[in-house]
Design a protein around this motif. Structure first.
Motif, PDB file in Angstrom:
ATOM      1  N   PRO A 148       0.833  -1.200   0.000  1.00  0.00           N
ATOM      2  CA  PRO A 148       0.000   0.000   0.000  1.00  0.00           C
ATOM      3  C   PRO A 148       0.866   1.248   0.000  1.00  0.00           C
ATOM      4  O   PRO A 148       2.067   1.206   0.281  1.00  0.00           O
ATOM      5  N   THR A 149       0.235   2.360  -0.277  1.00  0.00           N
ATOM      6  CA  THR A 149       0.929   3.627  -0.102  1.00  0.00           C
ATOM      7  C   THR A 149       1.055   3.889   1.402  1.00  0.00           C
ATOM      8  O   THR A 149       0.314   3.315   2.208  1.00  0.00           O
ATOM      9  N   PRO A 150       1.973   4.750   1.796  1.00  0.00           N
ATOM     10  CA  PRO A 150       2.072   5.082   3.226  1.00  0.00           C
ATOM     11  C   PRO A 150       0.760   5.591   3.812  1.00  0.00           C
ATOM     12  O   PRO A 150       0.414   5.273   4.951  1.00  0.00           O
ATOM     13  N   ASP A 151      -0.002   6.378   3.049  1.00  0.00           N
ATOM     14  CA  ASP A 151      -1.269   6.910   3.556  1.00  0.00           C
ATOM     15  C   ASP A 151      -2.303   5.795   3.718  1.00  0.00           C
ATOM     16  O   ASP A 151      -3.081   5.799   4.686  1.00  0.00           O
ATOM     17  N   GLN A 152      -2.358   4.864   2.800  1.00  0.00           N
ATOM     18  CA  GLN A 152      -3.255   3.726   2.939  1.00  0.00           C
ATOM     19  C   GLN A 152      -2.881   2.902   4.169  1.00  0.00           C
ATOM     20  O   GLN A 152      -3.754   2.470   4.935  1.00  0.00           O
ATOM     21  N   ALA A 153      -1.598   2.686   4.356  1.00  0.00           N
ATOM     22  CA  ALA A 153      -1.136   1.898   5.497  1.00  0.00           C
ATOM     23  C   ALA A 153      -1.451   2.591   6.816  1.00  0.00           C
ATOM     24  O   ALA A 153      -1.800   1.925   7.802  1.00  0.00           O
TER      25      ALA A 153
ATOM     26  N   SER B 127     -13.709  10.464  11.166  1.00  0.00           N
ATOM     27  CA  SER B 127     -13.025  11.718  10.822  1.00  0.00           C
ATOM     28  C   SER B 127     -11.723  11.442  10.074  1.00  0.00           C
ATOM     29  O   SER B 127     -11.366  12.176   9.140  1.00  0.00           O
ATOM     30  N   LEU B 128     -11.032  10.370  10.443  1.00  0.00           N
ATOM     31  CA  LEU B 128      -9.791  10.014   9.756  1.00  0.00           C
ATOM     32  C   LEU B 128     -10.064   9.542   8.331  1.00  0.00           C
ATOM     33  O   LEU B 128      -9.293   9.838   7.412  1.00  0.00           O
ATOM     34  N   ILE B 129     -11.161   8.814   8.139  1.00  0.00           N
ATOM     35  CA  ILE B 129     -11.537   8.393   6.776  1.00  0.00           C
ATOM     36  C   ILE B 129     -11.848   9.624   5.926  1.00  0.00           C
ATOM     37  O   ILE B 129     -11.423   9.727   4.764  1.00  0.00           O
ATOM     38  N   GLU B 130     -12.585  10.559   6.497  1.00  0.00           N
ATOM     39  CA  GLU B 130     -12.955  11.761   5.739  1.00  0.00           C
ATOM     40  C   GLU B 130     -11.737  12.607   5.401  1.00  0.00           C
ATOM     41  O   GLU B 130     -11.645  13.177   4.309  1.00  0.00           O
ATOM     42  N   GLU B 131     -10.764  12.659   6.317  1.00  0.00           N
ATOM     43  CA  GLU B 131      -9.510  13.349   6.004  1.00  0.00           C
ATOM     44  C   GLU B 131      -8.793  12.658   4.853  1.00  0.00           C
ATOM     45  O   GLU B 131      -8.253  13.312   3.948  1.00  0.00           O
ATOM     46  N   ALA B 132      -8.779  11.321   4.898  1.00  0.00           N
ATOM     47  CA  ALA B 132      -8.131  10.557   3.829  1.00  0.00           C
ATOM     48  C   ALA B 132      -8.851  10.755   2.496  1.00  0.00           C
ATOM     49  O   ALA B 132      -8.221  10.808   1.433  1.00  0.00           O
TER      50      ALA B 132
ATOM     51  N   VAL C  37      -8.737   7.605  -0.262  1.00  0.00           N
ATOM     52  CA  VAL C  37      -9.899   6.739  -0.447  1.00  0.00           C
ATOM     53  C   VAL C  37     -11.005   7.550  -1.111  1.00  0.00           C
ATOM     54  O   VAL C  37     -10.918   8.778  -1.214  1.00  0.00           O
ATOM     55  N   SER C  38     -12.069   6.864  -1.518  1.00  0.00           N
ATOM     56  CA  SER C  38     -13.129   7.550  -2.257  1.00  0.00           C
ATOM     57  C   SER C  38     -14.047   8.367  -1.361  1.00  0.00           C
ATOM     58  O   SER C  38     -14.609   9.379  -1.787  1.00  0.00           O
ATOM     59  N   GLY C  39     -14.260   7.899  -0.125  1.00  0.00           N
ATOM     60  CA  GLY C  39     -15.219   8.542   0.759  1.00  0.00           C
ATOM     61  C   GLY C  39     -16.640   8.042   0.573  1.00  0.00           C
ATOM     62  O   GLY C  39     -17.549   8.458   1.302  1.00  0.00           O
TER      63      GLY C  39
ATOM     64  N   GLU D  55     -13.405   1.095   2.532  1.00  0.00           N
ATOM     65  CA  GLU D  55     -12.776   2.187   1.783  1.00  0.00           C
ATOM     66  C   GLU D  55     -11.437   1.749   1.184  1.00  0.00           C
ATOM     67  O   GLU D  55     -11.074   2.168   0.085  1.00  0.00           O
ATOM     68  N   LEU D  56     -10.722   0.902   1.902  1.00  0.00           N
ATOM     69  CA  LEU D  56      -9.409   0.453   1.440  1.00  0.00           C
ATOM     70  C   LEU D  56      -9.490  -0.740   0.497  1.00  0.00           C
ATOM     71  O   LEU D  56      -8.459  -1.188  -0.018  1.00  0.00           O
ATOM     72  N   GLY D  57     -10.702  -1.268   0.291  1.00  0.00           N
ATOM     73  CA  GLY D  57     -10.862  -2.338  -0.677  1.00  0.00           C
ATOM     74  C   GLY D  57     -10.714  -3.743  -0.137  1.00  0.00           C
ATOM     75  O   GLY D  57     -10.594  -4.695  -0.919  1.00  0.00           O
TER      76      GLY D  57
END
Length: 274
Positions: free
Chosen positions: A53-58, A169-174, A180-182, A217-219
């Motif tokens: 994964p990317t660092p942000d996904q991880a 809130s962390l998902i929405e920031e991502a 992620v798609s949101g 969100e991460l699949g």
């Protein structure tokens, strides 16, 4: 009948690991290149998904793993681990006892929540309004699976489970950063709104519902959501089992010994004594 080496080597087939004397590769990556360069959440992703994964996904995956590590000795899995230790089991036995309890009712709701969210997402992708799709899929779930909506409701945390809003809130920031798609966090909030309206009071999203949003969100597919919950909760299990080892108690049952269960058969002892 003669057998070739391939009869043995083809007995198991895997794309996960390749190993020879002096060489270990996970998904094609030499272990010596992974050590020190890849985090544990990245390694989980690599092993289960096949790529890094990317660092942000991880980081988002790590947040979900951290959020679900423990919920105290009243959680059946944790209680089982502590009781197992008092019966003489070591850490591996205590962990196995706990993980074996993480099934459909205790530990499986995350998998089920991913499934429900996916139903709603499919309806939205086909053109339905998110709130209308949510209502329809809740009706379908209750008709096909039963009245309990996975990922919502909590015996202790009312009106809100403190873990859920933080993860959302962390998902929405991502999502704002394009990690992620949101789509699924919007579905989670729509589900929360619909259940609150139907109940007439807050129905808290619990840890299963919140982590399921991260995994969706991460699949990650639903069954992997349950597996990831088992990995996460194992951290709490090993901590409680280790602590219990230091308390040197023996044969500790689920309730203090001065308390008795309710007997519902014929000729109860207390009646005979009267």
């Amino acid at each position: 009948m003669t057998r070739s080496n391939s009869d043995v080597s083809d007995w198991w087939s895997t794309s996960i690991i390749d190993m020879a004397p002096g060489q270990i590769r996970f998904r094609g990556h030499p272990i010596e290149e992974l050590i020190g360069n890849v985090t544990f959440p990245q390694m989980i992703w690599l092993m289960t998904r096949g790529d890094l994964p990317t660092p942000d996904q991880a980081r988002l995956l790590e947040c979900a793993l951290v959020a679900a590590v423990d919920h105290g000795p009243q959680a059946p899995s944790i209680a089982a681990a502590r009781m197992a230790v008092t019966c003489g089991l070591g850490l591996n036995g205590a962990m196995a006892s706990a993980v074996n309890l993480l099934d459909d009712v205790h530990g499986g709701a995350g998998e089920q929540a991913v499934e429900l969210y996916t139903w709603i997402d499919l309806a939205v992708q086909q053109g339905a309004d998110v709130q209308a799709a949510t209502a329809a899929m809740i009706d379908r779930w209750q008709a096909e699976r039963g009245k309990f909506i996975p990922g919502f409701g909590h015996r202790f945390h009312k009106p809100e489970d403190p873990r859920a809003p933080r993860l959302l809130s962390l998902i929405e920031e991502a999502a704002k950063s394009g990690v992620v798609s949101g789509r699924f966090v919007a579905i989670g909030r729509a589900t929360q709104k619909e259940l609150n309206t139907r109940k007439g009071q807050p129905v808290p999203m619990n840890i299963d519902g919140a982590t399921a949003l991260v995994y969706a969100e991460l699949g990650f597919e639903g069954p992997l959501a349950r597996g990831l919950f088992c990995l996460s909760r194992s951290v709490g299990v090993i901590a409680h089992a280790w602590e219990q080892m230091g308390q040197a108690e023996r044969n500790k049952g689920p309730t203090p010994p001065q308390y008795r269960w309710t007997y519902t058969g014929e000729n109860p002892i207390h009646e005979a004594q009267e």
